[in-house]
Write a protein that holds these residues in place. Sequence first.
Motif, mmCIF file in Angstrom:
data_model
loop_
_atom_site.group_PDB
_atom_site.id
_atom_site.type_symbol
_atom_site.label_atom_id
_atom_site.label_comp_id
_atom_site.label_asym_id
_atom_site.label_seq_id
_atom_site.Cartn_x
_atom_site.Cartn_y
_atom_site.Cartn_z
ATOM 1 N N ARG A 51 0.813 -1.210 0.000
ATOM 2 C CA ARG A 51 0.000 0.000 0.000
ATOM 3 C C ARG A 51 0.851 1.267 0.000
ATOM 4 N N ALA A 52 1.988 1.229 0.696
ATOM 5 C CA ALA A 52 2.857 2.408 0.741
ATOM 6 C C ALA A 52 3.405 2.759 -0.642
ATOM 7 N N SER A 53 3.435 1.768 -1.540
ATOM 8 C CA SER A 53 3.909 1.991 -2.910
ATOM 9 C C SER A 53 2.774 2.337 -3.865
ATOM 10 N N GLY A 54 1.543 2.345 -3.351
ATOM 11 C CA GLY A 54 0.392 2.631 -4.192
ATOM 12 C C GLY A 54 -0.287 1.410 -4.747
ATOM 13 N N LEU A 55 0.102 0.232 -4.259
ATOM 14 C CA LEU A 55 -0.484 -1.020 -4.731
ATOM 15 C C LEU A 55 -1.558 -1.496 -3.757
ATOM 16 N N PRO A 56 -2.811 -1.623 -4.197
ATOM 17 C CA PRO A 56 -3.842 -2.169 -3.314
ATOM 18 C C PRO A 56 -3.540 -3.634 -2.985
ATOM 19 N N LEU A 57 -4.015 -4.069 -1.830
ATOM 20 C CA LEU A 57 -3.818 -5.454 -1.413
ATOM 21 C C LEU A 57 -5.158 -6.052 -1.005
ATOM 22 N N GLY A 83 7.293 0.115 -13.781
ATOM 23 C CA GLY A 83 8.679 -0.041 -13.363
ATOM 24 C C GLY A 83 9.057 0.914 -12.250
ATOM 25 N N VAL A 84 8.241 1.961 -12.069
ATOM 26 C CA VAL A 84 8.484 2.951 -11.016
ATOM 27 C C VAL A 84 7.226 3.191 -10.190
ATOM 28 N N HIS A 85 6.097 3.415 -10.879
ATOM 29 C CA HIS A 85 4.861 3.794 -10.203
ATOM 30 C C HIS A 85 3.721 2.822 -10.536
ATOM 31 N N PHE A 86 2.760 2.738 -9.611
ATOM 32 C CA PHE A 86 1.523 2.010 -9.839
ATOM 33 C C PHE A 86 0.408 2.990 -10.192
ATOM 34 N N THR A 87 -0.356 2.654 -11.222
ATOM 35 C CA THR A 87 -1.579 3.373 -11.549
ATOM 36 C C THR A 87 -2.733 2.423 -11.280
#
Length: 202
Positions: A51-57, A83-87
């Motif tokens: 989640r801290a990287s923007g990835l839902p779990l 490769g850098v960010h999650f959308t």
Amino acid sequence: MGWHFGGGAGSAEKWIRGCASAMLLLLAGEAARAQVSKNINEEYVATAFGRASGLPLPVETLVQTRDGYIWAGTSMGLARFDGVHFTVYRVAKNPGIWNNAIHGLFEDSAGTLWIGTERGVSRYRDGVFEGMPFTTAAVECFGQDRSGSLWIGTRFQGLLEYRQGQLHLHDQDAAVAGKRIRCIFEDANGRLWVAVYNAPLV
């Protein structure tokens, strides 16, 4: 084309439960070599994204498409990693996605991304999400055979086939009708293998 049906809840269920509680793991290169445990190949390091990287779990399914993006299906939306960010794509802003709970992802031979949701099938093509009127059942997996047919595995509505723009039901085949389909694969001899939840090999 021959058909084979495999089953058994054991190992598959343990794997699914593991995915449901795990964060997405990707391999980074030699830049982080100094951080690598001696038990891991020294050329790689495992990096956790959450989640801290923007990835839902939790993450339920993964696929990398030919354009290089990694797509992650989660219970809270569809995520794309560059490769850098999650959308993150969700129903509120993308009505072509039927449901935020994503169970299956598959890229076909034409480069279309098929998305199995809790409420049916969506697809991503030419930058547009489109809800497909195939089924309202949860969709867990996809496969494609050499003729181009897309096979769709549902939860308790059996096996569907999308061929040349038409949907075909296999509801007369007792081996798959009304069953929960977990995995679909075509082997080198053109036989379609279908893993059916809690069922013996037929």
